[in-house]
Design a protein around this motif. Structure first.
Motif, PDB file in Angstrom:
ATOM      1  N   LEU A  26       1.267  -1.378   0.139  1.00 53.34           N
ATOM      2  CA  LEU A  26      -0.149   0.084   0.206  1.00 53.34           C
ATOM      3  C   LEU A  26       0.670   1.026  -0.016  1.00 53.34           C
ATOM      4  O   LEU A  26       0.999   2.072  -0.698  1.00 53.34           O
ATOM      5  CB  LEU A  26      -1.022  -0.739   1.835  1.00 53.34           C
ATOM      6  CG  LEU A  26      -2.475   1.114   1.396  1.00 53.34           C
ATOM      7  CD1 LEU A  26      -2.623   1.408  -0.317  1.00 53.34           C
ATOM      8  CD2 LEU A  26      -3.353   0.619   2.654  1.00 53.34           C
ATOM      9  N   PRO A  27       1.879   1.287   0.762  1.00 48.30           N
ATOM     10  CA  PRO A  27       2.547   1.480   0.887  1.00 48.30           C
ATOM     11  C   PRO A  27       3.546   2.893  -0.560  1.00 48.30           C
ATOM     12  O   PRO A  27       3.060   4.220  -0.683  1.00 48.30           O
ATOM     13  CB  PRO A  27       3.711   2.061   1.606  1.00 48.30           C
ATOM     14  CG  PRO A  27       3.075   1.327   2.897  1.00 48.30           C
ATOM     15  CD  PRO A  27       2.310   0.353   2.165  1.00 48.30           C
ATOM     16  N   ARG A  28       4.035   1.897  -1.312  1.00 47.56           N
ATOM     17  CA  ARG A  28       4.353   2.172  -2.154  1.00 47.56           C
ATOM     18  C   ARG A  28       3.392   2.493  -3.421  1.00 47.56           C
ATOM     19  O   ARG A  28       3.523   3.320  -4.463  1.00 47.56           O
ATOM     20  CB  ARG A  28       4.837   0.706  -2.879  1.00 47.56           C
ATOM     21  CG  ARG A  28       5.845   0.280  -2.350  1.00 47.56           C
ATOM     22  CD  ARG A  28       7.147  -0.521  -2.909  1.00 47.56           C
ATOM     23  NE  ARG A  28       8.457  -1.600  -2.217  1.00 47.56           N
ATOM     24  CZ  ARG A  28       8.935  -2.095  -2.574  1.00 47.56           C
ATOM     25  NH1 ARG A  28       8.644  -2.740  -3.248  1.00 47.56           N
ATOM     26  NH2 ARG A  28       9.845  -2.386  -2.019  1.00 47.56           N
ATOM     27  N   TRP A  29       2.287   1.671  -3.552  1.00 49.18           N
ATOM     28  CA  TRP A  29       0.993   2.132  -4.463  1.00 49.18           C
ATOM     29  C   TRP A  29       0.377   3.390  -4.337  1.00 49.18           C
ATOM     30  O   TRP A  29       0.414   4.260  -5.213  1.00 49.18           O
ATOM     31  CB  TRP A  29      -0.795   1.305  -3.609  1.00 49.18           C
ATOM     32  CG  TRP A  29      -1.024   1.575  -4.997  1.00 49.18           C
ATOM     33  CD1 TRP A  29      -1.331   1.690  -6.642  1.00 49.18           C
ATOM     34  CD2 TRP A  29      -2.466   2.613  -4.574  1.00 49.18           C
ATOM     35  NE1 TRP A  29      -2.404   1.926  -6.493  1.00 49.18           N
ATOM     36  CE2 TRP A  29      -3.092   2.655  -5.366  1.00 49.18           C
ATOM     37  CE3 TRP A  29      -2.723   3.098  -3.545  1.00 49.18           C
ATOM     38  CZ2 TRP A  29      -4.530   3.241  -5.319  1.00 49.18           C
ATOM     39  CZ3 TRP A  29      -3.841   4.261  -3.339  1.00 49.18           C
ATOM     40  CH2 TRP A  29      -4.589   3.959  -4.439  1.00 49.18           C
ATOM     41  N   VAL A  30       0.988   4.345  -2.983  1.00 43.56           N
ATOM     42  CA  VAL A  30       0.018   5.897  -2.689  1.00 43.56           C
ATOM     43  C   VAL A  30       1.225   6.134  -3.106  1.00 43.56           C
ATOM     44  O   VAL A  30       1.175   7.514  -4.037  1.00 43.56           O
ATOM     45  CB  VAL A  30       0.219   5.978  -0.805  1.00 43.56           C
ATOM     46  CG1 VAL A  30      -0.008   7.169  -0.987  1.00 43.56           C
ATOM     47  CG2 VAL A  30      -1.061   5.405  -0.598  1.00 43.56           C
ATOM     48  N   GLN A  31       2.721   6.265  -2.947  1.00 39.39           N
ATOM     49  CA  GLN A  31       3.850   7.406  -3.301  1.00 39.39           C
ATOM     50  C   GLN A  31       3.812   7.443  -5.049  1.00 39.39           C
ATOM     51  O   GLN A  31       4.287   8.203  -5.442  1.00 39.39           O
ATOM     52  CB  GLN A  31       4.691   6.293  -2.562  1.00 39.39           C
ATOM     53  CG  GLN A  31       5.369   6.838  -1.099  1.00 39.39           C
ATOM     54  CD  GLN A  31       6.026   5.963  -0.953  1.00 39.39           C
ATOM     55  OE1 GLN A  31       7.455   5.185  -1.548  1.00 39.39           O
ATOM     56  NE2 GLN A  31       6.502   5.683  -0.151  1.00 39.39           N
ATOM     57  N   SER A  32       2.893   6.351  -5.332  1.00 39.82           N
ATOM     58  CA  SER A  32       3.670   6.396  -7.106  1.00 39.82           C
ATOM     59  C   SER A  32       2.134   7.018  -7.583  1.00 39.82           C
ATOM     60  O   SER A  32       2.373   8.000  -8.741  1.00 39.82           O
ATOM     61  CB  SER A  32       3.235   4.626  -8.091  1.00 39.82           C
ATOM     62  OG  SER A  32       1.991   4.414  -6.991  1.00 39.82           O
ATOM     63  N   VAL A  33       1.083   6.855  -6.804  1.00 40.61           N
ATOM     64  CA  VAL A  33      -0.021   8.186  -7.130  1.00 40.61           C
ATOM     65  C   VAL A  33       0.028   9.297  -7.086  1.00 40.61           C
ATOM     66  O   VAL A  33      -0.240   9.589  -7.886  1.00 40.61           O
ATOM     67  CB  VAL A  33      -0.888   7.295  -6.831  1.00 40.61           C
ATOM     68  CG1 VAL A  33      -2.688   8.546  -6.905  1.00 40.61           C
ATOM     69  CG2 VAL A  33      -1.482   5.946  -6.815  1.00 40.61           C
ATOM     70  N   VAL A  34       0.977   9.638  -6.065  1.00 43.15           N
ATOM     71  CA  VAL A  34       1.259  11.007  -5.428  1.00 43.15           C
ATOM     72  C   VAL A  34       2.557  11.166  -6.029  1.00 43.15           C
ATOM     73  O   VAL A  34       1.590  12.591  -6.427  1.00 43.15           O
ATOM     74  CB  VAL A  34       1.325  11.114  -4.201  1.00 43.15           C
ATOM     75  CG1 VAL A  34       1.801  12.369  -3.395  1.00 43.15           C
ATOM     76  CG2 VAL A  34       0.123  10.642  -3.229  1.00 43.15           C
ATOM     77  N   ARG A  35       2.895  10.678  -6.880  1.00 46.08           N
ATOM     78  CA  ARG A  35       4.445  11.111  -7.628  1.00 46.08           C
ATOM     79  C   ARG A  35       3.711  11.584  -8.943  1.00 46.08           C
ATOM     80  O   ARG A  35       4.434  12.454  -9.284  1.00 46.08           O
ATOM     81  CB  ARG A  35       5.116   9.598  -7.480  1.00 46.08           C
ATOM     82  CG  ARG A  35       6.632  10.257  -8.677  1.00 46.08           C
ATOM     83  CD  ARG A  35       7.517   9.207  -8.234  1.00 46.08           C
ATOM     84  NE  ARG A  35       7.264   8.298  -8.285  1.00 46.08           N
ATOM     85  CZ  ARG A  35       7.244   7.181  -7.457  1.00 46.08           C
ATOM     86  NH1 ARG A  35       7.639   7.245  -6.054  1.00 46.08           N
ATOM     87  NH2 ARG A  35       6.877   5.841  -7.891  1.00 46.08           N
ATOM     88  N   GLU A  36       2.373  10.972  -9.234  1.00 51.01           N
ATOM     89  CA  GLU A  36       2.289  11.632 -10.499  1.00 51.01           C
ATOM     90  C   GLU A  36       1.699  12.835 -10.525  1.00 51.01           C
ATOM     91  O   GLU A  36       0.341  13.033 -11.781  1.00 51.01           O
ATOM     92  CB  GLU A  36       1.309  10.639 -11.438  1.00 51.01           C
ATOM     93  CG  GLU A  36       2.411   8.947 -11.564  1.00 51.01           C
ATOM     94  CD  GLU A  36       3.560   9.370 -12.722  1.00 51.01           C
ATOM     95  OE1 GLU A  36       3.263  10.756 -13.521  1.00 51.01           O
ATOM     96  OE2 GLU A  36       4.457   8.605 -12.463  1.00 51.01           O
ATOM     97  N   GLU A  37       0.587  13.091  -9.264  1.00 50.49           N
ATOM     98  CA  GLU A  37       0.274  14.092  -9.121  1.00 50.49           C
ATOM     99  C   GLU A  37      -1.036  13.784  -9.510  1.00 50.49           C
ATOM    100  O   GLU A  37      -2.175  14.317  -9.621  1.00 50.49           O
ATOM    101  CB  GLU A  37       0.177  15.539 -10.165  1.00 50.49           C
ATOM    102  CG  GLU A  37       1.857  15.663  -9.720  1.00 50.49           C
ATOM    103  CD  GLU A  37       2.002  17.124 -10.177  1.00 50.49           C
ATOM    104  OE1 GLU A  37       1.371  17.888 -11.499  1.00 50.49           O
ATOM    105  OE2 GLU A  37       3.406  17.957 -10.298  1.00 50.49           O
ATOM    106  N   TRP A  38      -1.525  12.623  -8.884  1.00 52.66           N
ATOM    107  CA  TRP A  38      -3.473  11.890  -9.361  1.00 52.66           C
ATOM    108  C   TRP A  38      -3.733  12.070  -6.945  1.00 52.66           C
ATOM    109  O   TRP A  38      -4.086  10.883  -6.776  1.00 52.66           O
ATOM    110  CB  TRP A  38      -2.873  10.741  -9.520  1.00 52.66           C
ATOM    111  CG  TRP A  38      -2.600  11.042 -11.075  1.00 52.66           C
ATOM    112  CD1 TRP A  38      -2.990  11.873 -11.772  1.00 52.66           C
ATOM    113  CD2 TRP A  38      -2.604   9.472 -11.702  1.00 52.66           C
ATOM    114  NE1 TRP A  38      -2.443  11.636 -12.427  1.00 52.66           N
ATOM    115  CE2 TRP A  38      -2.300  10.207 -13.013  1.00 52.66           C
ATOM    116  CE3 TRP A  38      -2.076   8.679 -11.914  1.00 52.66           C
ATOM    117  CZ2 TRP A  38      -1.484   9.609 -14.228  1.00 52.66           C
ATOM    118  CZ3 TRP A  38      -1.811   7.244 -12.920  1.00 52.66           C
ATOM    119  CH2 TRP A  38      -1.267   7.814 -13.866  1.00 52.66           C
TER     120      TRP A  38
END
Length: 668
Positions: free
Chosen positions: A573-585
């Protein structure tokens, strides 16, 4: 009469119409049952607009009602409408006010456990009960049943429990033969006659307070034991026929005129009489020896067979609501007898009270199985039966329990007592009525579900943080950890407050009890096998916050957009959240159920930042729990509980317990 029949016909027509028209055919009979029996509205959340599987006391399997546990709710009348629940496996209606005869239950062919004790039910033993061939537990105790116990009860060959005490059953029980019985009680009835050999292994208390019962374990039967009064003459007849009476010695022979004649008297004093007496005595001894050997072999075979059958049934059928989920502690040969140890303020009871309690399985975890246990006095506790523990000895276990038992905080589930023996270890906690966070977040998602609102989520986050802070700060020299933070271990009390449970048990974890693919586990623990620390607790708590924000469970395979990365097939879950936030979504992160609430975006983003700080891959970059508590409370000015004050309260205020003694009791 015609009007009554017409009304009855319309009622059944309406019921069957609902059965055909509703997606779940169990809704109609349940609502009909509530309408007829629930005068006090105890089943307040039973309504047609919600999923019946979320109703009080209802559990489902494949979207059909499989378990109905409605105990002590002041329900009245008949439970006739429940006969339409064709997939029902467990039915418990104990401690209510149901009256009348037991309805025809022959339609419930899947029923395995039936508990109807402590009601006002009357009439004879229902013949429909003898057709429920899958029954394992049958409890009709403390009602007003009468009549004889039918011989057809022997058709229930899988029966493990038969409790009929506290009724008005009459007649004999000599025909009862249920080879797999483990629990049997017919005390407090009007039974007469001889106890059959198949039931003689049960204690005296199982047969006490009857009119005239005899035979092991009660006193032996004699020719003068009375039967029920004869309907024609009113005389009391003997249950032992004169034709079957066998004398065990000459003194027991009946006195007749032939035995008193002079001729016979002279003959009895001769040599042949002495030899006859000796022969009879030797014959008696020989017969007694043969009988003893027979009985010994019989009970040995029966015991082995019963243990095999019982073990197979309990494991194979996975009974989750039994009269006793715990072993017959202390009664097995060679078993080390332990004792219940209670902590200050806990209501005391005996181990036997716990073993007799009706129990409902709440769930299974890495450290064992948890049960809800209802004691005879109505007290409700949660019991965790521990397994696969790496315990060096009794002293080590007791020391850790002494530490955990002194932890008292509004956001912790208090440990009330523990039991230790070589083969059995039990922990007794206070019972939380509103389940756990996992089911509030993920249970019954879909149409008809009541979503978990943002205010409640934030309240739970703050409460869980305070509970964890108290654990971390309660004993500075020991540096206590939780070790297993996850949503199933965050329970909700009757006031809606979060309570942290299962803390401090990780010290006893074995490699097999700690899944490396647990989505809450810190990377350094999951990948490198390092020791659990307070920093790894912070990571797990951060994952918990992400679960609250996203509505995603970190312990299930991700079937989403493919943005998630995973190890071992479990959503990271933390990696998934980071990937979404990194794409500004960033907005895509949050649970869709939260999108209906206004003016909470700032608070959600704030909690997301706290969660991401807690789930930093570097342990040194994770904040301490006291700072986490402060940041969460500042999001909306969440009030600190008056009893909270500081997170560093002492483990115990008792002057007899110093911090050194308490903290030195165990080591992590």
């Amino acid at each position: 009469m015609a009007t009554s029949l017409h009304y009855t016909f319309l009622s059944f027509f309406f019921l069957f119409t609902l059965l055909e028209s509703t997606p779940n055919p169990d809704i109609a009979p349940l609502l009909a049952f509530k309408s007829a029996s629930d005068e006090t509205n105890s089943l307040y959340n039973w309504n047609s607009s919600t999923d019946p599987c979320s109703w009080t006391g209802v559990s489902c399997l494949n979207n059909r009602v499989s378990r109905l546990v409605l105990e002590g709710l002041n329900l009245k009348g008949s439970f006739q409408n429940l006969v339409f629940l064709k997939e029902l496996r467990v039915l418990s209606l104990k401690y209510n006010n149901f009256s009348g005869s037991v309805p025809n239950l022959s339609n419930l062919t899947a029923l395995k456990l039936l508990f109807l004790s402590h009601n006002e039910l009357s009439g004879e033993f229902s013949e429909s009960l003898t057709s429920l061939f899958k029954l394992y537990r049958l409890d009709l105790s403390y009602n007003k049943f009468s009549g004889e116990i039918p011989a057809k009860v022997n058709h229930l060959t899988h029966l493990l429990t038969l409790r009929l005490e506290g009724n008005g059953f009459s007649g004999e029980i000599s025909g009862v033969n249920l080879p797999n019985l483990q629990e049997f009680n017919v005390s407090g009835n009007k039974l007469v006659g001889e106890i059959p050999l198949s039931l003689s292994r049960f204690p005296v208390s199982a047969f006490s307070k009857n009119r005239v019962l005899c035979g092991s374990p009660l006193p032996n039967c004699t020719a003068e034991v009375p039967r029920e009064p004869s309907p024609s003459t009113g005389a009391i007849a003997s249950p032992v026929s004169p034709k079957t009476t066998v004398a065990s010695s000459p003194s027991s022979l009946p006195v007749t005129s032939a035995t008193l004649s002079p001729k016979n008297t002279h003959h009895s004093s001769g040599k042949m009489s002495s030899l006859a007496i000796i022969a009879i005595i030797l014959g008696d001894v020989l017969v007694l020896c043969v009988v003893c050997i027979f009985l010994y072999c019989f009970f040995c075979i029966r015991k082995v067979s019963s243990q095999k059958n019982g073990s197979h049934i309990l494991e194979g059928e996975k009974i989750v609501y039994s009269s006793s989920p715990y072993p017959n502690t202390g009664q097995t040969s060679g078993f080390e007898r332990g004792k219940m140890v209670f902590f200050e303020g806990a209501k005391r009871f005996e181990l036997e009270d716990l073993l007799r309690a009706s129990a409902e399985m709440l769930g299974k975890g890495g450290f064992g199985t948890a049960y809800k246990a209802v004691l005879d006095d109505g007290n409700v506790v949660a019991v965790k039966r521990l397994k696969e523990l790496n315990v060096c000895g009794k002293r080590e276990f007791e020391q850790q329990m002494e530490v955990l038992g002194r932890l008292r905080h509004p956001n912790l589930v208090s440990l009330k007592a523990y039991y230790f023996a070589r083969d059995e270890k039990l922990l007794v906690y206070e019972f939380m009525t509103n389940g756990n966070l996992f089911w509030l977040l993920h249970g019954n998602r879909g149409p008809g579900r009541t979503p978990l609102d943002w205010t409640t989520r934030l309240k739970i986050a703050a409460g869980a943080a305070r509970g964890l802070a108290f654990i971390h700060n309660s004993c500075k020299s020991l540096k206590l950890t939780h070790g297993n933070i996850k949503s199933t271990n965050i329970l909700i009390d009757k006031s809606g407050n979060a309570r942290v449970s299962d803390f401090g048990l990780a010290i006893f974890a074995t490699p097999s009890s700690v899944p490396k693919t647990n989505g809450y586990r810190a990377p350094e623990v999951a990948l490198d096998g390092r020791k659990i620390t307070q920093k790894s607790d912070i990571y797990s708590f951060g994952v918990l916050l992400l679960e609250l924000l996203t509505g995603k469970c970190p312990s299930v395979v991700d079937n989403g957009s493919g943005l998630a990365t995973s190890y071992g097939g479990v959503l990271d879950l933390p990696r998934w959240v980071q990937s979404v936030v990194r794409e500004e979504w960033t907005a895509e992160v949050f649970d869709l159920e939260l999108m209906r609430y206004k003016d909470i975006e700032e608070e959600m983003v704030g909690l997301l930042q706290i969660a991401m700080a807690c789930t930093s891959t570097s342990p040194d970059q994770r904040p301490k729990i006291n700072y986490v508590v402060k940041m969460i409370e500042e999001l909306r000015g969440v009030e600190v509980s008056p009893s909270h004050d500081t997170a560093t309260d002492s483990v115990s205020d008792s002057p007899a317990v110093s911090e050194d003694n308490t903290c030195g009791a165990a080591s992590q």
